[in-house]
Design an enzyme around this catalytic site. Structure first.
Site, PDB file in Angstrom:
ATOM      1  NE  ARG A 185      -4.666   6.155   0.599  1.00 58.86           N
ATOM      2  CZ  ARG A 185      -5.634   5.741   1.012  1.00 58.86           C
ATOM      3  NH1 ARG A 185      -6.732   5.672   2.506  1.00 58.86           N
ATOM      4  NH2 ARG A 185      -5.438   4.129   1.007  1.00 58.86           N
TER       5      ARG A 185
ATOM      6  CG  LEU B 280     -11.627   4.036  -3.065  1.00 66.11           C
ATOM      7  CD1 LEU B 280     -10.846   5.356  -3.284  1.00 66.11           C
ATOM      8  CD2 LEU B 280     -11.288   3.370  -1.431  1.00 66.11           C
TER       9      LEU B 280
ATOM     10  CD  GLN C 187      -5.666   9.777   3.394  1.00 71.84           C
ATOM     11  OE1 GLN C 187      -6.583   8.552   3.714  1.00 71.84           O
ATOM     12  NE2 GLN C 187      -4.294   9.565   3.346  1.00 71.84           N
TER      13      GLN C 187
ATOM     14  NE  ARG D 124      -7.026   6.605   6.171  1.00 69.65           N
ATOM     15  CZ  ARG D 124      -7.051   5.604   5.271  1.00 69.65           C
ATOM     16  NH1 ARG D 124      -6.388   4.195   6.058  1.00 69.65           N
ATOM     17  NH2 ARG D 124      -7.770   5.752   4.200  1.00 69.65           N
TER      18      ARG D 124
ATOM     19  CG  HIS E 282      -8.069   7.450  -2.561  1.00 74.84           C
ATOM     20  ND1 HIS E 282      -7.776   7.112  -3.699  1.00 74.84           N
ATOM     21  CD2 HIS E 282      -7.809   6.138  -1.486  1.00 74.84           C
ATOM     22  CE1 HIS E 282      -7.160   5.360  -3.982  1.00 74.84           C
ATOM     23  NE2 HIS E 282      -7.218   5.450  -2.126  1.00 74.84           N
TER      24      HIS E 282
ATOM     25  CG  HIS F 131     -10.379   7.900   1.027  1.00 74.88           C
ATOM     26  ND1 HIS F 131     -11.577   7.419   0.687  1.00 74.88           N
ATOM     27  CD2 HIS F 131      -9.703   7.796   1.663  1.00 74.88           C
ATOM     28  CE1 HIS F 131     -11.219   5.945   0.918  1.00 74.88           C
ATOM     29  NE2 HIS F 131      -9.571   6.058   1.853  1.00 74.88           N
TER      30      HIS F 131
ATOM     31  CD  GLU G  10      -2.636   3.230  -1.138  1.00 76.62           C
ATOM     32  OE1 GLU G  10      -2.816   4.746  -1.294  1.00 76.62           O
ATOM     33  OE2 GLU G  10      -2.021   3.628  -0.548  1.00 76.62           O
TER      34      GLU G  10
ATOM     35  CG  PHE H 119      -2.425  -0.259   0.956  1.00 79.92           C
ATOM     36  CD1 PHE H 119      -2.817  -1.431   0.186  1.00 79.92           C
ATOM     37  CD2 PHE H 119      -3.538   1.054   1.166  1.00 79.92           C
ATOM     38  CE1 PHE H 119      -4.050  -1.097   0.323  1.00 79.92           C
ATOM     39  CE2 PHE H 119      -4.677   0.706   0.453  1.00 79.92           C
ATOM     40  CZ  PHE H 119      -4.904  -0.565   0.514  1.00 79.92           C
TER      41      PHE H 119
HETATM   42  C1  FAD Z   1     -15.212   3.463   0.083  1.00 80.39           C
HETATM   43  C2  FAD Z   1     -13.790   3.542   1.351  1.00 80.39           C
HETATM   44  C3  FAD Z   1     -12.709   2.195   0.735  1.00 80.39           C
HETATM   45  C4  FAD Z   1     -11.861   2.046   1.855  1.00 80.39           C
HETATM   46  N1  FAD Z   1     -11.110   1.345   1.708  1.00 80.39           N
HETATM   47  C5  FAD Z   1     -10.388   1.390   3.353  1.00 80.39           C
HETATM   48  C6  FAD Z   1      -9.351   0.265   3.462  1.00 80.39           C
HETATM   49  O1  FAD Z   1      -9.088  -1.185   1.838  1.00 80.39           O
HETATM   50  N2  FAD Z   1      -8.334  -0.203   4.054  1.00 80.39           N
HETATM   51  C7  FAD Z   1      -8.395   1.469   5.292  1.00 80.39           C
HETATM   52  O2  FAD Z   1      -7.111   1.178   6.339  1.00 80.39           O
HETATM   53  N3  FAD Z   1      -9.459   1.971   5.479  1.00 80.39           N
HETATM   54  C8  FAD Z   1     -10.345   2.200   4.389  1.00 80.39           C
HETATM   55  N4  FAD Z   1     -11.231   3.562   4.149  1.00 80.39           N
HETATM   56  C9  FAD Z   1     -11.292   3.512   5.750  1.00 80.39           C
HETATM   57  C10 FAD Z   1     -12.379   3.163   6.689  1.00 80.39           C
HETATM   58  O3  FAD Z   1     -12.971   2.545   5.644  1.00 80.39           O
HETATM   59  C11 FAD Z   1     -12.643   4.047   7.569  1.00 80.39           C
HETATM   60  O4  FAD Z   1     -12.370   4.633   7.968  1.00 80.39           O
HETATM   61  C12 FAD Z   1     -13.544   3.260   8.739  1.00 80.39           C
HETATM   62  O5  FAD Z   1     -13.672   2.661   8.320  1.00 80.39           O
HETATM   63  C13 FAD Z   1     -14.143   3.828   9.326  1.00 80.39           C
HETATM   64  O6  FAD Z   1     -14.786   2.865  10.336  1.00 80.39           O
HETATM   65  P1  FAD Z   1     -15.963   3.511  11.607  1.00 80.39           P
HETATM   66  O7  FAD Z   1     -15.719   2.869  12.339  1.00 80.39           O
HETATM   67  O8  FAD Z   1     -15.456   4.768  12.413  1.00 80.39           O
HETATM   68  O9  FAD Z   1     -17.115   4.380  10.591  1.00 80.39           O
HETATM   69  P2  FAD Z   1     -17.875   4.021   9.916  1.00 80.39           P
HETATM   70  O10 FAD Z   1     -17.963   2.438   9.012  1.00 80.39           O
HETATM   71  O11 FAD Z   1     -18.323   5.235   8.705  1.00 80.39           O
HETATM   72  O12 FAD Z   1     -19.611   3.819  10.715  1.00 80.39           O
HETATM   73  C14 FAD Z   1     -20.127   5.261  10.792  1.00 80.39           C
HETATM   74  C15 FAD Z   1     -20.958   4.661  12.078  1.00 80.39           C
HETATM   75  O13 FAD Z   1     -22.189   5.171  12.833  1.00 80.39           O
HETATM   76  C16 FAD Z   1     -22.566   5.304  12.506  1.00 80.39           C
HETATM   77  N5  FAD Z   1     -23.561   6.984  12.984  1.00 80.39           N
HETATM   78  C17 FAD Z   1     -23.607   7.926  11.913  1.00 80.39           C
HETATM   79  N6  FAD Z   1     -24.061   9.355  12.386  1.00 80.39           N
HETATM   80  C18 FAD Z   1     -24.968   8.624  13.744  1.00 80.39           C
HETATM   81  C19 FAD Z   1     -25.754   9.277  14.614  1.00 80.39           C
HETATM   82  N7  FAD Z   1     -25.570  10.279  14.623  1.00 80.39           N
HETATM   83  N8  FAD Z   1     -26.251   8.198  15.262  1.00 80.39           N
HETATM   84  C20 FAD Z   1     -26.535   6.822  15.372  1.00 80.39           C
HETATM   85  N9  FAD Z   1     -25.327   7.030  14.403  1.00 80.39           N
HETATM   86  C21 FAD Z   1     -24.827   7.350  13.398  1.00 80.39           C
HETATM   87  C22 FAD Z   1     -23.484   4.963  11.015  1.00 80.39           C
HETATM   88  O14 FAD Z   1     -24.950   4.854  10.628  1.00 80.39           O
HETATM   89  C23 FAD Z   1     -22.798   3.897  10.851  1.00 80.39           C
HETATM   90  O15 FAD Z   1     -23.376   3.167  11.605  1.00 80.39           O
HETATM   91  C24 FAD Z   1     -12.150   3.547   3.179  1.00 80.39           C
HETATM   92  C25 FAD Z   1     -12.862   4.923   3.349  1.00 80.39           C
HETATM   93  C26 FAD Z   1     -13.874   4.143   2.269  1.00 80.39           C
HETATM   94  C27 FAD Z   1     -14.824   5.608   2.036  1.00 80.39           C
END
Ligand code: FAD
Length: 559
Positions: free
Chosen positions: A270, A236, A224, A374, A226, A339, A239, A110
């Site tokens: 990135r 997306l 960030q 990041r 991407h 991103h 990478e 990566f």
């Molecule tokens: C398309 C994409 C691909 C990616 N690929 C990678 C990768 O390959 N490797 C890597 O390391 N990172 C990757 N990332 C980054 C990484 O996936 C995210 O940073 C990470 O998954 C975020 O997880 P999280 O648990 O913080 O939040 P999220 O998965 O965003 O979940 C947020 C949660 O909060 C809830 N929520 C939001 N607001 C409220 C509210 N007001 N009340 C109640 N619930 C709420 C939502 O319903 C959801 O359940 C990627 C990101 C994207 C967008």
């Protein structure tokens, strides 16, 4: 709060810590498997095979260098130490990691990582991780899911966290979730930009709710971009496509990254690749779509078609379905896309916020692990590591502290805001137009390259928009009122965009993802610190925290 990777991992650890003695509510805006984490594609970083040359020290160095030396090094050290355990833990819970010939967990390259250390499952790592964690959650009676409940406010009493107010999407019911401890895991600020990799439900609710509760936001100027968002949708292209050998090319067919990062080339971090791409476009070496959208090409035709079919399955599917392109035969049109948010709710190395009883984990949190930029594949690992830490800490806290009654006045206030103000008189403006304007403004004034005059103009326009907005909800129904939820989200966007804008204007240097045309150099003398933004009655206030430097002194960052 939240059921992405961080929220689910935290719930499991809280249940394991307080087995039979705790009750855990997972309050979440979407059904868990619709959280953004499901769309993580490329991989999850951890050092698995030190005997083969990789090392924790190298992962730490890459992360610190990638962060442009703004990462807190004690936090990074903890991260690299715990990440391998999370990979194995997920494996034990059933995660189908891709395998090497010898049967061990496979890893790929990566950007900015010196060794192949991203563990993966095809290019759907998030989907498999989320399925594994959700399955595991369902085994614990201690965990109860409140799907489609939107948290709108954090409650406090006597300087302690006292619970949250949330509204049910299903029937508009407003409820108090009284709790001794809470974990904010609501994900990144998402869709404050229009060209973004996030789903439309990713909005900055958690940041704004914490900020309004008096908790500062940290490092918010670092957004960030991407390098490879599919044009025109913004979906997306992971990478890992470049990790498997893909190459970026300009209009002349040139592999331009050789000029910007002679060693790392297309796999530079990135921030560096995105800047190179915008420069290529600005200097006339890009393409334009029929609608005038800029793009460059990501060439995967140089990769063995079998590798694309096996390891980049969903990238091929995305290209076929959304662009009518088969990447085996044709290059993919891409450009930098919003991103990830390095900044977030200020949290210490344990994920604890300034409000006792409240932790933050995942993308919404800022422990300053990612500093100013990041590295790819570090975020999913970060969610797992701090999900585990905060889950354990919050459960221990709940087991050893008495309950706090929330203040009735705070709940009443929230009820009035939602039922009387938002659901009251008919709105004078269309909130969806407001949202579009906010997004356009962020794209225009707070993108890859930044400059004081443009940012100040952007902030002025944002504030003017907020003043005239006076948002309300057209749809007065109580059932599945997505209009109401969208208006709440847009209201949160104003706060968070203002903080990003103000912090970006304030930081008069270039570092990581924050590239100022008017201050092109990094300035360690004045800016080797974090900016914290506190909400005040008539605006906000800046405060600062020193960067924790343990092993690595800042040096010039070349790739
Ligand atoms: C398309 C994409 C691909 C990616 N690929 C990678 C990768 O390959 N490797 C890597 O390391 N990172 C990757 N990332 C980054 C990484 O996936 C995210 O940073 C990470 O998954 C975020 O997880 P999280 O648990 O913080 O939040 P999220 O998965 O965003 O979940 C947020 C949660 O909060 C809830 N929520 C939001 N607001 C409220 C509210 N007001 N009340 C109640 N619930 C709420 C939502 O319903 C959801 O359940 C990627 C990101 C994207 C967008």
């Amino acid at each position: 709060m939240g059921s992405g990777l961080a929220g689910l991992r935290a719930a499991i650890e809280a249940a394991r810590t307080g087995r039979g003695r705790v009750s855990i509510a997972v309050v979440t805006k979407t059904q868990p498997m619709r959280s953004h984490s499901v769309s993580a594609e490329g991989g999850t970083a951890a050092v698995l095979y030190p005997e083969e040359g990789d090392s924790l020290e190298s992962h730490m160095w890459d992360t610190v260098k990638g962060s442009d030396f703004l990462a807190d090094q004690d936090v990074v050290e903890r991260f690299v130490n715990l990440a391998p355990h999370e990979i194995i833990q997920l494996e034990h819970w059933g995660m189908p990691w891709a395998r090497r010939q010898d049967g061990k967990i496979a890893q790929r390259y990566f950007g900015g990582q010196s060794y192949p250390r991203a563990c993966y499952a095809e290019d759907k790592v998030g989907f498999y991780e989320m399925s594994t964690l959700y399955d595991t959650c369902l085994r614990y009676d201690e965990i109860v899911f409140y799907d489609e409940w939107v948290v709108t406010k954090i409650l406090k009493n006597n300087g302690r966290f006292a619970g949250v107010v949330a509204i049910s999407l299903k029937n508009g019911e407003l409820a108090l979730f009284n709790a001794k401890a809470g974990i904010l895991a609501t994900g990144g600020a998402g869709r404050i930009y229009s060209f973004a990799t996030f789903g439309h439900s990713s909005t900055p609710d958690g940041y704004a709710i914490a900020y309004r509760a008096g908790i500062p936001l940290r490092d918010m100027e670092f957004v960030q971009f991407h390098p490879t968002g599919l044009v025109p949708s913004g979906i997306l292209i992971t990478e890992a496509a470049r990790g498997e050998g893909g190459i970026l090319r300009n209009k002349d067919g040139e592999r331009f990254m050789e000029r910007y990062a002679p060693k790392a080339k297309d796999l530079a971090p990135r921030d560096i690749v995105s800047r190179a791409m915008i420069t290529e476009i600005r200097e006339g070496r890009g393409f334009k779509t029929e609608d005038g959208e800029d793009y460059l090409l990501l060439d995967l035709t140089v990769i063995d078609p079998d590798v694309i079919k096996k390891k980049l399955t969903s990238i091929r599917e995305i290209c076929l379905r959304n662009a009518g392109i088969d990447p085996i035969n044709e290059p993919i049109p891409v450009r930098p896309v919003a991103h990830y948010y390095m900044g977030g709710v200020d949290a210490n190395i344990d994920g604890a916020t300034e409000l006792p009883g409240l932790w933050a984990a995942g993308e919404v949190a800022c422990t300053s692990m990612n500093g100013a930029n990041r590295l790819g594949s570090n975020s999913t690992s970060e969610c797992l590591v701090w999900g585990r830490i905060t889950g354990e800490q919050a459960a221990r806290f709940a087991l050893t502290h008495p309950a706090v009654e929330p203040l009735k006045s705070e709940i009443d206030e929230e009820e009035k805001r939602i039922y009387d103000k938002l659901l009251g008189p008919a709105p004078r403006v269309n909130p969806y137009n407001i949202k579009k304007e906010i997004q356009a403004l962020m794209e225009r004034h707070f993108h890859v390259y930044r400059e004081a005059s443009s940012m100040e103009e952007g902030l002025r326009k944002l504030r003017a928009l907020k003043q005239q907005a006076e948002m309300g909800v057209e749809d007065k129904s109580r059932y599945y009122n997505t209009n109401l939820i969208n208006v709440l989200e847009i209201d949160y966007m104003f706060d968070v965009c203002e903080v990003i804008g103000a912090a970006a204007i304030h930081r008069s240097e270039s570092r990581g993802a924050h590239a100022r045309v008017d201050y092109p150099l990094r300035d360690d003398k004045n800016w080797l610190n974090h900016i914290l933004v506190y909400k005040k009655i008539d605006g906000f206030e800046f405060s600062y925290k020193e960067v924790v430097i343990t092993k690595f002194k800042p040096t010039e960052r070349t790739y």
